[in-house]
Design a protein around this motif. Sequence first.
Motif, mmCIF file in Angstrom:
data_model
loop_
_atom_site.group_PDB
_atom_site.id
_atom_site.type_symbol
_atom_site.label_atom_id
_atom_site.label_comp_id
_atom_site.label_asym_id
_atom_site.label_seq_id
_atom_site.Cartn_x
_atom_site.Cartn_y
_atom_site.Cartn_z
ATOM 1 N N PHE A 7 8.537 8.383 1.199
ATOM 2 C CA PHE A 7 7.345 7.538 1.256
ATOM 3 C C PHE A 7 6.274 8.045 0.284
ATOM 4 O O PHE A 7 6.310 9.174 -0.182
ATOM 5 C CB PHE A 7 6.749 7.536 2.673
ATOM 6 C CG PHE A 7 7.645 6.962 3.719
ATOM 7 C CD1 PHE A 7 7.668 5.597 3.963
ATOM 8 C CD2 PHE A 7 8.489 7.776 4.453
ATOM 9 C CE1 PHE A 7 8.497 5.061 4.926
ATOM 10 C CE2 PHE A 7 9.312 7.251 5.422
ATOM 11 C CZ PHE A 7 9.332 5.894 5.657
ATOM 12 N N ASN A 8 5.305 7.162 0.031
ATOM 13 C CA ASN A 8 4.068 7.524 -0.670
ATOM 14 C C ASN A 8 4.249 7.955 -2.123
ATOM 15 O O ASN A 8 3.393 8.648 -2.681
ATOM 16 C CB ASN A 8 3.314 8.621 0.090
ATOM 17 C CG ASN A 8 2.720 8.111 1.383
ATOM 18 O OD1 ASN A 8 2.070 7.065 1.390
ATOM 19 N ND2 ASN A 8 2.970 8.812 2.478
ATOM 20 N N ARG A 9 5.321 7.569 -2.764
ATOM 21 C CA ARG A 9 5.426 7.789 -4.205
ATOM 22 C C ARG A 9 4.573 6.747 -4.919
ATOM 23 O O ARG A 9 4.547 5.586 -4.525
ATOM 24 C CB ARG A 9 6.878 7.666 -4.671
ATOM 25 C CG ARG A 9 7.793 8.779 -4.169
ATOM 26 C CD ARG A 9 9.148 8.679 -4.848
ATOM 27 N NE ARG A 9 10.055 9.728 -4.436
ATOM 28 C CZ ARG A 9 11.199 10.026 -5.076
ATOM 29 N NH1 ARG A 9 11.548 9.323 -6.142
ATOM 30 N NH2 ARG A 9 11.971 10.999 -4.653
ATOM 31 N N VAL A 10 3.870 7.164 -5.976
ATOM 32 C CA VAL A 10 2.985 6.246 -6.683
ATOM 33 C C VAL A 10 3.098 6.455 -8.192
ATOM 34 O O VAL A 10 3.531 7.509 -8.664
ATOM 35 C CB VAL A 10 1.508 6.434 -6.255
ATOM 36 C CG1 VAL A 10 1.323 6.089 -4.795
ATOM 37 C CG2 VAL A 10 1.043 7.865 -6.537
ATOM 38 N N CYS A 11 2.685 5.437 -8.945
ATOM 39 C CA CYS A 11 2.571 5.516 -10.400
ATOM 40 C C CYS A 11 1.087 5.592 -10.751
ATOM 41 O O CYS A 11 0.331 4.678 -10.425
ATOM 42 C CB CYS A 11 3.180 4.284 -11.070
ATOM 43 S SG CYS A 11 4.953 4.055 -10.764
ATOM 44 N N LEU A 12 0.671 6.678 -11.386
ATOM 45 C CA LEU A 12 -0.726 6.864 -11.755
ATOM 46 C C LEU A 12 -0.900 6.701 -13.260
ATOM 47 O O LEU A 12 -0.065 7.161 -14.041
ATOM 48 C CB LEU A 12 -1.208 8.263 -11.343
ATOM 49 C CG LEU A 12 -1.177 8.567 -9.841
ATOM 50 C CD1 LEU A 12 -1.693 9.975 -9.584
ATOM 51 C CD2 LEU A 12 -2.021 7.547 -9.068
ATOM 52 N N PRO A 13 -1.972 6.045 -13.703
ATOM 53 C CA PRO A 13 -2.208 5.872 -15.151
ATOM 54 C C PRO A 13 -2.338 7.217 -15.847
ATOM 55 O O PRO A 13 -2.746 8.211 -15.250
ATOM 56 C CB PRO A 13 -3.529 5.094 -15.199
ATOM 57 C CG PRO A 13 -3.668 4.474 -13.855
ATOM 58 C CD PRO A 13 -3.024 5.423 -12.888
ATOM 59 N N GLY A 14 -1.963 7.227 -17.122
ATOM 60 C CA GLY A 14 -2.158 8.441 -17.913
ATOM 61 C C GLY A 14 -0.890 9.012 -18.491
ATOM 62 O O GLY A 14 -0.914 10.058 -19.127
ATOM 63 N N GLY A 15 0.239 8.362 -18.310
ATOM 64 C CA GLY A 15 1.482 8.871 -18.878
ATOM 65 C C GLY A 15 1.532 8.659 -20.379
ATOM 66 O O GLY A 15 0.810 7.848 -20.956
ATOM 67 N N LEU B 229 0.816 -1.207 0.000
ATOM 68 C CA LEU B 229 0.000 0.000 0.000
ATOM 69 C C LEU B 229 0.847 1.253 0.000
ATOM 70 O O LEU B 229 0.472 2.265 -0.589
ATOM 71 C CB LEU B 229 -0.919 0.019 1.225
ATOM 72 C CG LEU B 229 -1.891 -1.146 1.376
ATOM 73 C CD1 LEU B 229 -2.584 -1.054 2.725
ATOM 74 C CD2 LEU B 229 -2.894 -1.140 0.245
ATOM 75 N N VAL B 230 1.969 1.217 0.681
ATOM 76 C CA VAL B 230 2.862 2.377 0.794
ATOM 77 C C VAL B 230 4.297 1.902 0.625
ATOM 78 O O VAL B 230 4.736 0.981 1.321
ATOM 79 C CB VAL B 230 2.706 3.093 2.156
ATOM 80 C CG1 VAL B 230 3.675 4.268 2.257
ATOM 81 C CG2 VAL B 230 1.271 3.557 2.365
ATOM 82 N N CYS B 231 5.018 2.544 -0.283
ATOM 83 C CA CYS B 231 6.428 2.193 -0.497
ATOM 84 C C CYS B 231 7.340 3.127 0.282
ATOM 85 O O CYS B 231 7.005 4.279 0.562
ATOM 86 C CB CYS B 231 6.771 2.270 -1.991
ATOM 87 S SG CYS B 231 5.948 1.015 -2.993
ATOM 88 N N ALA B 232 8.506 2.618 0.634
ATOM 89 C CA ALA B 232 9.528 3.399 1.314
ATOM 90 C C ALA B 232 10.757 3.520 0.409
ATOM 91 O O ALA B 232 10.770 3.038 -0.719
ATOM 92 C CB ALA B 232 9.900 2.722 2.634
ATOM 93 N N ARG B 233 11.787 4.229 0.918
ATOM 94 C CA ARG B 233 13.085 4.332 0.233
ATOM 95 C C ARG B 233 12.973 4.931 -1.157
ATOM 96 O O ARG B 233 13.670 4.540 -2.086
ATOM 97 C CB ARG B 233 13.751 2.961 0.174
ATOM 98 C CG ARG B 233 14.034 2.373 1.564
ATOM 99 C CD ARG B 233 14.357 0.911 1.511
ATOM 100 N NE ARG B 233 14.535 0.360 2.854
ATOM 101 C CZ ARG B 233 14.548 -0.940 3.127
ATOM 102 N NH1 ARG B 233 14.395 -1.821 2.156
ATOM 103 N NH2 ARG B 233 14.718 -1.359 4.367
ATOM 104 N N SER B 234 12.041 5.875 -1.314
ATOM 105 C CA SER B 234 11.861 6.621 -2.569
ATOM 106 C C SER B 234 11.446 5.743 -3.735
ATOM 107 O O SER B 234 11.677 6.088 -4.900
ATOM 108 C CB SER B 234 13.145 7.393 -2.922
ATOM 109 O OG SER B 234 13.490 8.304 -1.903
ATOM 110 N N LYS B 235 10.822 4.591 -3.443
ATOM 111 C CA LYS B 235 10.307 3.720 -4.504
ATOM 112 C C LYS B 235 8.875 4.120 -4.852
ATOM 113 O O LYS B 235 8.175 4.768 -4.072
ATOM 114 C CB LYS B 235 10.354 2.255 -4.073
ATOM 115 C CG LYS B 235 11.730 1.767 -3.636
ATOM 116 C CD LYS B 235 12.746 1.868 -4.758
ATOM 117 C CE LYS B 235 14.109 1.361 -4.296
ATOM 118 N NZ LYS B 235 15.138 1.479 -5.360
ATOM 119 N N PHE B 236 8.442 3.720 -6.052
ATOM 120 C CA PHE B 236 7.095 4.047 -6.525
ATOM 121 C C PHE B 236 6.180 2.826 -6.408
ATOM 122 O O PHE B 236 6.570 1.714 -6.762
ATOM 123 C CB PHE B 236 7.134 4.510 -7.980
ATOM 124 C CG PHE B 236 7.799 5.838 -8.171
ATOM 125 C CD1 PHE B 236 7.073 7.015 -8.055
ATOM 126 C CD2 PHE B 236 9.151 5.914 -8.463
ATOM 127 C CE1 PHE B 236 7.688 8.251 -8.236
ATOM 128 C CE2 PHE B 236 9.775 7.136 -8.641
ATOM 129 C CZ PHE B 236 9.047 8.321 -8.523
#
Length: 265
Positions: A80-88, A51-58
């Motif tokens: 924390f909390n970096r994510v990949c969102l659709p739409g790129g 649900l939540v990534c650490a260490r600057s991961k997405f």
Amino acid sequence: TTTTTTTTTTTTTTRAINATNTTGAARPATVTECLRAIPNCYACTSNRTCLVCARSKFLHNGACVDSCPLTHIPVGSGIFNRVCLPGGRVCQVGRRDCFGCDASFINCTICTHSKALFNGACIDPAACPAGNVLFGTGKFRRLCRATPTKAPGCNFVNCRECNPSNTQCTTCANGFYLLNGRCVATCPETHVLVRGTGLTRTCTPKPVALDACIPGENSCHTCATNSTCGVCKDGTAQFLGSCTPLCPEGTILVGQASNIGQRCI
């Protein structure tokens, strides 16, 4: 002892609430279990979906990745909390060794870092698929292209392809340049090397200096001086004060693919 138990319970509960507020899924037993089950994961569900990534991961599809796929946009800048969102965009200049994209931003059109263009993507030159041959030797514009079939009678030295009547070469072997229907190792001083259509590297006469620059003539939109053009039009690019339809080898096209304002640098 009571204080320690209360602190631990509060911390675990907070993590559980955060996880539940994010997806409505159950919390992990501990953060350690998440890290052990999913590399670089800080919070995960009971079935080990992150649900939540650490260490600057997405976060992408329940896992923690170094970078987002081209079809997704990276969001976040902290640990924390970096994510990949659709739409790129599928194609993005500066990513995956791509230097230029087509108008739809689906396919790469120019590769850099000595990579080779194949089916809209940039690949290692050594990975050109069977039946293809590498064209180009520089850091830009290398391509994997279907191996030309040399017709009988096309016997010019260092030539890959001839015109239908086999009277002139139209495509030279890698590292050679087309000049007046023949393939040469270097261009004469009166010519510049230009990469033309069909992947052909051609020796083309150097742009002739303008006797007088007149806006609207010789594809010039705006003059820089009385004898040099500053901004070109008609899809041409400014090079050494003149307008040229193709940039010489060793230069790159700068500017949006439009009618006005492109340059060779």
